[in-house]
Design a protein around this motif. Structure first.
Motif, mmCIF file in Angstrom:
data_model
loop_
_atom_site.group_PDB
_atom_site.id
_atom_site.type_symbol
_atom_site.label_atom_id
_atom_site.label_comp_id
_atom_site.label_asym_id
_atom_site.label_seq_id
_atom_site.Cartn_x
_atom_site.Cartn_y
_atom_site.Cartn_z
ATOM 1 N N GLY A 20 68.780 115.982 26.276
ATOM 2 C CA GLY A 20 67.395 115.067 26.004
ATOM 3 C C GLY A 20 67.614 113.798 25.954
ATOM 4 N N SER A 21 68.457 113.392 24.838
ATOM 5 C CA SER A 21 68.854 111.837 24.526
ATOM 6 C C SER A 21 70.152 112.090 23.829
ATOM 7 N N THR A 22 71.183 111.081 24.197
ATOM 8 C CA THR A 22 72.375 111.141 23.399
ATOM 9 C C THR A 22 72.217 110.672 21.815
ATOM 10 N N HIS A 44 72.899 112.707 32.682
ATOM 11 C CA HIS A 44 71.568 112.583 32.897
ATOM 12 C C HIS A 44 71.032 113.080 31.452
ATOM 13 N N GLN A 45 69.717 112.078 30.958
ATOM 14 C CA GLN A 45 68.866 112.284 29.962
ATOM 15 C C GLN A 45 67.437 112.742 30.484
ATOM 16 N N THR A 46 67.041 113.609 29.774
ATOM 17 C CA THR A 46 65.677 114.177 30.145
ATOM 18 C C THR A 46 64.661 113.244 29.222
ATOM 19 N N GLY A 48 65.305 110.026 27.484
ATOM 20 C CA GLY A 48 66.153 108.989 27.191
ATOM 21 C C GLY A 48 65.232 108.040 26.341
ATOM 22 N N ARG A 49 65.742 107.349 25.361
ATOM 23 C CA ARG A 49 64.801 106.633 24.319
ATOM 24 C C ARG A 49 65.406 105.176 24.288
ATOM 25 N N GLY A 50 64.322 104.141 24.551
ATOM 26 C CA GLY A 50 64.564 102.765 24.199
ATOM 27 C C GLY A 50 64.144 102.565 22.532
ATOM 28 N N ARG A 51 63.736 101.305 22.089
ATOM 29 C CA ARG A 51 63.256 101.171 20.970
ATOM 30 C C ARG A 51 61.699 101.114 21.066
ATOM 31 N N LEU A 52 61.224 101.387 19.822
ATOM 32 C CA LEU A 52 59.610 101.590 19.494
ATOM 33 C C LEU A 52 59.202 102.668 20.590
ATOM 34 N N ASP A 53 59.633 103.939 20.632
ATOM 35 C CA ASP A 53 59.085 104.910 21.289
ATOM 36 C C ASP A 53 59.035 104.561 23.012
ATOM 37 N N ARG A 54 59.847 103.708 23.429
ATOM 38 C CA ARG A 54 59.999 103.385 24.686
ATOM 39 C C ARG A 54 61.082 104.333 25.443
ATOM 40 N N ARG A 55 60.649 104.301 26.807
ATOM 41 C CA ARG A 55 61.580 105.282 27.449
ATOM 42 C C ARG A 55 62.813 104.528 28.160
ATOM 43 N N TRP A 56 63.907 105.305 28.036
ATOM 44 C CA TRP A 56 65.109 104.632 28.852
ATOM 45 C C TRP A 56 65.429 105.497 30.177
ATOM 46 N N GLU A 57 65.340 105.291 31.239
ATOM 47 C CA GLU A 57 65.084 106.058 32.669
ATOM 48 C C GLU A 57 66.418 105.799 33.153
ATOM 49 N N ALA A 58 66.932 106.963 33.964
ATOM 50 C CA ALA A 58 68.024 106.779 34.944
ATOM 51 C C ALA A 58 68.071 108.163 35.529
ATOM 52 N N ARG A 115 68.384 89.543 34.108
ATOM 53 C CA ARG A 115 67.871 90.977 34.535
ATOM 54 C C ARG A 115 68.587 91.986 33.813
ATOM 55 N N LYS A 116 68.006 92.836 33.283
ATOM 56 C CA LYS A 116 68.702 93.881 32.240
ATOM 57 C C LYS A 116 69.701 94.587 32.914
ATOM 58 N N LEU A 117 70.809 94.604 32.452
ATOM 59 C CA LEU A 117 71.979 95.923 32.851
ATOM 60 C C LEU A 117 72.097 96.736 32.075
ATOM 61 N N CYS A 144 73.970 102.028 30.450
ATOM 62 C CA CYS A 144 74.258 100.573 31.196
ATOM 63 C C CYS A 144 74.224 101.146 32.647
ATOM 64 N N ASN A 145 73.279 100.370 33.546
ATOM 65 C CA ASN A 145 73.212 100.779 34.859
ATOM 66 C C ASN A 145 74.165 100.463 35.739
ATOM 67 N N ILE A 146 74.755 101.597 36.516
ATOM 68 C CA ILE A 146 75.911 101.545 37.218
ATOM 69 C C ILE A 146 75.517 101.183 38.915
HETATM 70 C C1 BT5 Z 1 66.630 99.535 25.129
HETATM 71 O O1 BT5 Z 1 65.255 99.641 24.712
HETATM 72 O O2 BT5 Z 1 67.040 98.739 26.071
HETATM 73 C C2 BT5 Z 1 67.558 100.467 24.325
HETATM 74 C C3 BT5 Z 1 68.148 101.491 25.554
HETATM 75 C C4 BT5 Z 1 69.171 102.632 24.900
HETATM 76 C C5 BT5 Z 1 69.416 103.494 25.805
HETATM 77 C C6 BT5 Z 1 70.345 104.540 25.555
HETATM 78 S S1 BT5 Z 1 71.020 105.742 26.601
HETATM 79 C C7 BT5 Z 1 71.826 106.324 25.664
HETATM 80 C C8 BT5 Z 1 71.425 106.408 24.308
HETATM 81 N N1 BT5 Z 1 70.374 107.589 24.034
HETATM 82 C C9 BT5 Z 1 68.956 107.301 24.246
HETATM 83 O O3 BT5 Z 1 68.094 108.022 24.190
HETATM 84 N N2 BT5 Z 1 68.964 105.833 24.311
HETATM 85 C C10 BT5 Z 1 70.341 105.120 24.343
HETATM 86 P P1 BT5 Z 1 64.142 98.789 24.815
HETATM 87 O O4 BT5 Z 1 64.927 97.356 24.222
HETATM 88 O O5 BT5 Z 1 63.218 99.096 24.027
HETATM 89 O O6 BT5 Z 1 63.881 98.655 26.321
HETATM 90 C C11 BT5 Z 1 63.310 99.826 26.937
HETATM 91 C C12 BT5 Z 1 62.612 99.256 28.304
HETATM 92 O O7 BT5 Z 1 63.628 98.985 29.091
HETATM 93 C C13 BT5 Z 1 61.660 100.089 28.810
HETATM 94 O O8 BT5 Z 1 60.405 99.964 28.199
HETATM 95 C C14 BT5 Z 1 61.523 99.616 30.290
HETATM 96 O O9 BT5 Z 1 60.807 98.653 30.510
HETATM 97 C C15 BT5 Z 1 63.116 99.151 30.474
HETATM 98 N N3 BT5 Z 1 64.052 100.206 31.145
HETATM 99 C C16 BT5 Z 1 64.076 101.427 31.051
HETATM 100 N N4 BT5 Z 1 64.953 102.056 31.567
HETATM 101 C C17 BT5 Z 1 65.649 101.005 32.015
HETATM 102 C C18 BT5 Z 1 67.039 100.926 33.001
HETATM 103 N N5 BT5 Z 1 67.599 101.862 33.540
HETATM 104 N N6 BT5 Z 1 67.127 99.557 33.264
HETATM 105 C C19 BT5 Z 1 66.608 98.641 32.859
HETATM 106 N N7 BT5 Z 1 65.608 98.590 32.189
HETATM 107 C C20 BT5 Z 1 65.065 99.927 31.676
#
Ligand code: BT5
Length: 264
Positions: A20-22, A44-46, A48-58, A115-117, A144-146
């Motif tokens: 789900g998320s590491t 792969h993450q099904t 993946g989370r960013g901050r504040l309930d945002r998604r991290w996609e790949a 640009r966000k890497l 980190c996007n490869i």
């Molecule tokens: C982040 O949040 O940048 C933190 C991301 C952390 C991801 C890692 S992956 C391993 C570990 N396990 C997890 O579940 N999470 C951590 P934030 O600053 O809130 O940015 C999120 C925003 O970045 C999203 O709302 C999108 O706009 C954008 N985004 C999503 N996926 C992206 C990607 N692959 N590359 C660039 N931008 C992306």
């Protein structure tokens, strides 16, 4: 200066095809009392989370998705240094392995030409019983996007898009861990933490720039010039003639053409 690649002391590294998320996996392990320096990575993450309930996609296999469990002896107000340690390690590993040299953007991004890497997510886990010496657990994840530059419209980039030498998620993880190990040792002492803060001060591209900061829970953003980082890793912004310490928030680097408040 980019430190030399080194071996590291992360001995328990768990790789998963899919999680789900590491970060969520490691937080669960931390609550069960897992020792510090446990590492988990997934192709792969099904969820993946960013901050504040945002998604991290790949898509599967296209990026580094990994988290590290730290238990630093560090005052709670200095926890941001854990994010900084991983950001420095991520940037140094990208440069050493691929030739791509990302900048650090406060608080948690690696950027190439704005640009966000990569993004970093640090979360403290309060309820951690077991033989941990009572230290707080901090899970720090990096995406980190490869080979894929992120979702459309998100303003992302990838190592491949930036012309980096090819690297696999496993190689990149080894590189990040090699660069992170000395930083983990720095986090363990007050002097080391001060050194880390100093290095972040030198290497955070946000400093000196005009920024718009969306503060958590506040409607009005702060627009001003980022002028410093505290020893805790908090951002100092000069806005409207006053110095404001930002502990958490979203930062936009403004361009010369963006609207700014008048300066004297
Ligand atoms: C982040 O949040 O940048 C933190 C991301 C952390 C991801 C890692 S992956 C391993 C570990 N396990 C997890 O579940 N999470 C951590 P934030 O600053 O809130 O940015 C999120 C925003 O970045 C999203 O709302 C999108 O706009 C954008 N985004 C999503 N996926 C992206 C990607 N692959 N590359 C660039 N931008 C992306």
């Amino acid at each position: 200066m980019v430190p030399a690649m080194s071996t590291h002391g992360f001995s328990d590294i768990r790789w998963f095809e899919t999680l789900g998320s590491t970060n969520s996996y490691l937080a669960g392990e931390a609550r069960r009392g897992a020792p510090e320096n446990l590492v988990v990575a997934a192709l792969h993450q099904t969820a993946g989370r960013g901050r504040l309930d945002r998604r991290w996609e790949a898509p599967p296999g296209a990026s580094l998705l990994a988290s590290v469990l730290l238990r630093p002896e560090i005052p709670p107000d200095r926890l941001h240094l854990c994010t900084g340690a991983v950001a420095l390690a991520g940037a140094d590993a990208c440069r050493a392995l691929t030739g791509v040299s990302p900048e650090l953007k406060w608080p948690n991004d690696l950027l190439v030409a704005d640009r966000k890497l990569a993004g970093i997510l640090a979360e403290s886990v309060s309820d951690s019983p077991g033989d941990t010496g009572g230290r707080m657990a901090v899970v720090v994840g990096i995406g980190c996007n490869i080979d894929w530059p992120g979702p459309p419209g998100a303003g992302g980039t990838s190592l491949r898009q930036e012309g980096g030498r090819p690297v696999s998620p496993r190689e990149l993880l080894e590189g990040v861990l090699g660069m992170l190990w000395p930083r983990v040792l720095q986090l363990a002492t007050r002097t080391g933490q001060d050194e880390l803060a100093g290095e972040l001060r030198r290497r955070t591209a946000t400093l000196g720039r005009w920024v718009k900061v969306e503060l958590l829970g506040t409607a009005e953003p702060v627009v001003g010039r980022a002028v410093g980082l505290t020893d805790s890793g908090h951002l100092l912004v000069e806005a409207g003639g006053a110095l404001q310490e930002v502990v958490a928030g979203d930062v936009v680097h403004l361009r010369p053409t963006d609207d700014r408040p008048e300066t004297r």
